[in-house]
Design a protein around this motif. Structure first.
Motif, mmCIF file in Angstrom:
data_model
loop_
_atom_site.group_PDB
_atom_site.id
_atom_site.type_symbol
_atom_site.label_atom_id
_atom_site.label_comp_id
_atom_site.label_asym_id
_atom_site.label_seq_id
_atom_site.Cartn_x
_atom_site.Cartn_y
_atom_site.Cartn_z
ATOM 1 N N ALA A 55 -3.595 4.091 7.929
ATOM 2 C CA ALA A 55 -3.781 4.755 9.217
ATOM 3 C C ALA A 55 -2.465 4.875 9.991
ATOM 4 N N GLY A 56 -1.333 4.560 9.336
ATOM 5 C CA GLY A 56 -0.040 4.656 10.017
ATOM 6 C C GLY A 56 0.192 3.523 10.998
ATOM 7 N N MET A 76 4.995 6.581 7.403
ATOM 8 C CA MET A 76 4.668 5.867 6.169
ATOM 9 C C MET A 76 5.109 6.665 4.943
ATOM 10 N N ILE A 88 3.626 -4.754 -3.883
ATOM 11 C CA ILE A 88 2.442 -3.905 -4.093
ATOM 12 C C ILE A 88 1.877 -4.008 -5.504
ATOM 13 N N GLY A 94 -1.632 7.529 13.949
ATOM 14 C CA GLY A 94 -0.854 6.324 13.689
ATOM 15 C C GLY A 94 0.425 6.293 14.493
ATOM 16 N N LEU A 137 -1.789 -4.914 -5.776
ATOM 17 C CA LEU A 137 -2.824 -3.933 -5.431
ATOM 18 C C LEU A 137 -3.404 -3.302 -6.696
ATOM 19 N N LEU A 194 -1.775 4.798 -2.042
ATOM 20 C CA LEU A 194 -1.212 3.857 -1.071
ATOM 21 C C LEU A 194 -0.255 4.543 -0.092
ATOM 22 N N ARG A 195 -0.324 4.151 1.165
ATOM 23 C CA ARG A 195 0.744 4.443 2.127
ATOM 24 C C ARG A 195 1.442 3.129 2.429
ATOM 25 N N PHE A 196 2.755 3.179 2.676
ATOM 26 C CA PHE A 196 3.479 1.930 2.962
ATOM 27 C C PHE A 196 4.733 2.222 3.779
ATOM 28 N N PRO A 197 5.152 1.240 4.594
ATOM 29 C CA PRO A 197 6.319 1.462 5.462
ATOM 30 C C PRO A 197 7.630 1.255 4.700
ATOM 31 N N ALA A 198 8.736 1.646 5.295
ATOM 32 C CA ALA A 198 10.059 1.418 4.717
ATOM 33 C C ALA A 198 10.275 -0.070 4.497
ATOM 34 N N GLY A 199 10.979 -0.406 3.414
ATOM 35 C CA GLY A 199 11.323 -1.804 3.168
ATOM 36 C C GLY A 199 10.432 -2.495 2.161
ATOM 37 N N ILE A 200 9.323 -1.865 1.808
ATOM 38 C CA ILE A 200 8.392 -2.486 0.858
ATOM 39 C C ILE A 200 8.953 -2.340 -0.555
ATOM 40 N N VAL A 234 1.495 9.570 10.388
ATOM 41 C CA VAL A 234 0.090 9.654 10.001
ATOM 42 C C VAL A 234 -0.696 10.003 11.252
ATOM 43 N N ALA A 266 3.517 4.316 13.015
ATOM 44 C CA ALA A 266 4.672 4.103 12.138
ATOM 45 C C ALA A 266 4.657 5.147 11.032
#
Lengths: 592, 592
Positions: free
Chosen positions: B459-460, A533, A448, A529, A451, A437-443, A526, A531
């Motif tokens: 994909a960012g 991650m 998750i 991309g 998933l 998994l890739r994920f942004p800050a704050g998750i 990325v 943002a």
């Protein structure tokens, strides 16, 4: 051996001990008394002198509490311990209660109706007392008192006094003096003169010290007062100290014996921070001017620095090699083996590195139906022979000076049936989904957890535990504040180590769990991309049993992840194992 | 036309109106006054007489508030409206503030330092006032007063008084009398003599009535008192009633004019339930014995019954046919067309069924860079011509007596470039992941929001809005309490309708969003599984633009879902459209 296999329960002692406790309550004018499992440090593992719940009731699980009235005594445990509690307590005198359906407050109102409930203010936090008080008012009131169990406990073990060891900065990554300065700056910013630490792993992290007061978690039992000028008063038995420790701690850390704690707290001036959720309510009651302030060590301790991460990487390579020796050995034949033999053998492989200081928890080793018991600990009574054509689930870990490890592998002994293969592959799909998994800050973990479950859900299956917990750096194998579960509300941040351990349990038949630890990487751009991650870096390198995988159920990227992972296992662990094991490893790591 | 394209902003009126308001504040001895966008019913859409924020400042967005001091006036809006607010207000006299970074309390402390802040107790809830009060204490105090904007607003429109219509039980699925009996039983259980309803859609649901007091949401503005014997006092202008309505409401529902509301509340005896989060603080202040009690209509209203679900299915077929006629028409040529032409044409197709009672919100129709503005509403100033080789994003819906619809499709005009195709396919993958999800009871939107984002995250990429909102049954197109977002903490329950609308927005270039509505199905056993699982039933049947899909990026089950979906679109919508549209539909629904 760090692990033992005795069944410490003694249901027959329950009745006389309960009788003695009830007489003491009567003499003290109390209608009831509360006995939690936890000690003053809210720990998952407690010292023998703090095993009040087990001493009284016989129940030895890691979580629970008892409420004693003159005519009834309820033992409250959650779903993990429903079966165990009935085996360990005398149900003629104790009544098992199921958390969360049975609530202590409702139970007290039903059975006591009105009166006073005594509690030891060292064993309950401000928040816990407030919540219970509000639920019981106005008919029932809570009353602080001396610990009534201690009053009747004959031959109670002494408090542990294992030596405190300096934890080298090579592993800690940051000198204690620097951590203390940073914490002092936070106190100044919050307008506090000091804060009280009551969690042993917070104190161990802050002072770069380790200890051996309790099993499997290398911390000394202690309290600490951190002042706004970065001085620290460490409240613990001075017998645990040594010249080497004194030199390590330096002049800014003073050791105060436990019997001086109250007077020291009472003498503090200015606003003093206390964690309302974890500190004993007794602590804030000693202070002239307490202010609620969450334990400031919890988050920086969870976000490991590069030295701690490198240590954990090294520890997991070493531990992975031991696991591979173990799995290769399992393949040489199971004739006459039992679960206990397997646990002993695994600890033996971990010991060969000479780096093991303890196991990180009692190994969970369950064959057949025992594998379906999520928190199974084998003892002489439950021990089963390893049989052919069954699954063997082994969840274990080690404590090394450079890191705490945790890993679960489930292997087939003999040949799997189609149901085992299907379930194993679905569990693996969830485990891979998190791994890549890739994920942004704050998750946070709550976002998750699904998933890892979605492939099982699609098949009408699920597992009744969280997907992952935080893991310490040569500290607790269960560490807050983040976790991967529906209750995980803290954002996942760079440097955190979390387990990824989905499972599936077919009651009465077998259990499956696959677990690796993951490091949260810094957010990175990325390609293509916008943002940056976060992603996860896998720590454990040990083959996943491909005999249990149905490749047709894997999507192409999942198969790719698995084959890449096994190539990395071979490359990283291959050089660390015996030649016979290397031959096994090559087969185990073959692409699917 | 239900939609208009005027830009109602008039920045030049801001200065004189602000001056008049400040004079009134001075005369009333107030240092400041708060002007929220909401009305007494906390609605997203408000009547012209309640457009106080727009009248004063010129800002017409659906959310925001203004705080007026003698020397500064802050207009607080969130990220959706950062650009719009600067176009609509006179920044010489009003200062835009960005929510959530700029907090009203901190701003008041900074600029006012100390003094009194006036507020209209009909426009703020108990919770909102308490939170603000605590943040401002002790230097600044809040003070209830008459609405100071109303005092200076010349030619303020009259309150709306559109007729209230009975909502047939064929669509409501349950007689109002039965709903009222069930609610009364809950009041008795909670020990309440009555409860006050202040949300128009709760009242419309309970009484099976609809109205036309505000745009796009078919509710009458009203308050209601529900008594524990199932009688209801409906507080609204009696001019909205009719003999047919009186017959429908029956003898147990009494209409009380608004000027009798206070006296009626003051005369209530016994404990009376009030929703602390949504009711005006004024309401609880009128009561002798208020008790906090969450609006009991919100959850049963969200969990639609079979008649409501069947109505919604019918409405979405009808609406889907209109959407297909529209998309087929778009393919006939865009020469000279603008966004406004497209919106008008789409409303025209929806009207041909003669069943449309309103659009469910202002159509969002953005071509090129306008598509990247998430809450874009086209007006004469922003209107762009539809150009070749650009994306067109159309988010729209209708109000029908049998259901409220909402759908977003993004189509390519001409030929897409590789970036458009890649992004569209990633958005689609997330949208499919939710569409085909199975999940157990207890799962909330916060737990599954990530499933729609994971392909973009890999994909960012990401999108800065929730994945889905609740939708009413011929009621509000944005309905609580459940939603699919990180803030969605209410469990998804059988019969709820939620949108599934991931997107991706490339600022200054184009935007992508794909949206279907989903019904939460009852938990059903899965073959070979153990735990019954909820799933989602898709409501919208309109082709997803396959010219924008890269099949190589789809996993086999995703491609299968898409082809199955399109086969169902052709089968369900094919019989409902003109023959030219049918030819287009066959092509649009061809398997990939």
């Amino acid at each position: 051996m760090y692990q033992n296999f005795t069944t410490p329960s003694s249901p027959h002692t329950g009745a006389p001990r309960l009788k003695a406790l009830r007489a003491a309550l009567k003499a003290a004018g109390l209608d009831s008394f509360l006995i939690p499992r936890v000690d003053a440090h809210q720990g998952e593992n407690v010292a023998p002198c703090d095993e009040r719940l087990a001493w009284l009731t016989g129940f030895t699980g890691s979580d629970g509490h008892c409420a004693v009235l003159q005519d009834i005594a309820g033992v409250f445990v959650d779903g993990r311990y429903t079966l165990q509690v009935r085996q360990q307590i005398d149900t003629d005198v104790f009544t098992p209660q199921a958390i969360p359906d049975d609530k202590l407050s409702a139970w007290l109102i039903k059975h006591l109706k009105s009166g006073t409930v005594g509690y030891d203010p060292m064993l309950h936090s401000h928040d816990a007392v407030s919540t219970l008080e509000a639920a019981l008012a106005p008919q029932i009131t809570l009353k602080q008192c001396a610990n009534m169990v201690d009053a009747v406990w004959q031959n109670r073990p002494a408090a542990p006094a294992a030596p405190i060891r300096p934890h080298p900065v090579e592993f800690a990554g940051k000198p204690s003096a620097e951590k203390r300065r940073e914490l002092a700056a936070k106190l100044v910013e919050a307008g506090l003169a000091a804060t009280i630490l009551t969690l042993p792993d917070s104190i161990a992290w802050l002072l770069n010290i380790r200890g051996s007061d309790i099993a499997h978690t290398p911390v000394p039992l202690a309290f600490a007062i951190v002042h706004d000028d970065a001085r620290v008063s460490l409240i613990t038995n001075p017998a645990k100290s040594s010249p080497a420790l004194a030199a390590h701690l330096g002049p800014d850390v003073t050791i105060i014996p436990p019997d001086g704690f109250a007077a020291t707290l009472q003498a503090l001036t200015g606003k003093v921070g206390v964690d309302r959720a974890t500190a004993p309510i007794w602590v804030s009651q000693q202070l002239n001017s307490p202010a609620w302030f969450a334990d400031p060590c919890i988050l920086p301790k969870a976000c490991k620095n590069e030295a701690e991460l490198n240590g954990s990487r090294q520890a997991h390579l070493r531990d992975g090699a031991a696991m591979c020796e173990f799995l290769a050995w399992l393949e040489t034949g199971i004739e006459g083996l039992t679960e206990i033999d397997v646990v002993k053998k695994l600890e033996g492989f971990r010991r060969t590195s000479n780096a093991l200081t303890d196991i990180s928890f009692d190994t969970i080793c369950g064959t057949g139906p025992n594998g379906a018991i999520v928190h199974y600990r084998v003892d002489e009574a439950s021990n089963r022979p390893i049989e052919n054509n069954t699954l063997l689930l082994v969840d274990s870990g080690g404590q090394y000076m450079d890191g705490t490890t945790d890993i679960t592998r489930t292997v087939i002994i003999g040949t799997p049936d189609a149901e085992m293969t299907r379930a194993f592959t679905l569990v693996l799909k969830g485990m891979i989904a998190l791994s890549k998994l890739r994920f942004p800050a704050g998750i946070a973990g709550a976002h998750i957890d699904s998933l890892a479950r979605a492939p099982l859900w699609a098949a009408g299956l699920d597992y009744k535990h969280g997907t992952g917990h935080g893991v310490g750096a040569y500290l607790s194998v269960h560490e807050g504040p983040a976790r991967i579960s529906r209750a995980g509300e803290v954002a996942l941040q760079t440097g955190m180590i979390l387990s990824n351990e989905p499972g599936y349990y077919r009651e009465g038949e077998w259990g499956i769990r696959i677990e690796n630890l993951l490091i949260v990487t810094p957010p990175k751009p990325v390609e293509g991309g916008e943002a940056p991650m976060h992603s996860f870096e896998t720590l454990n390198f040990v083959p996943i049993d491909t005999r249990l995988i149905d490749p047709a159920l894997l999507a192409k990227p999942e198969r790719q992840w698995l084959n890449d992972y096994h190539a990395e296992v071979l490359q990283k662990i291959g050089p660390l194992v015996e030649s016979a094991t290397f031959a096994w490893l090559k087969t185990a790591c073959a692409p699917v």
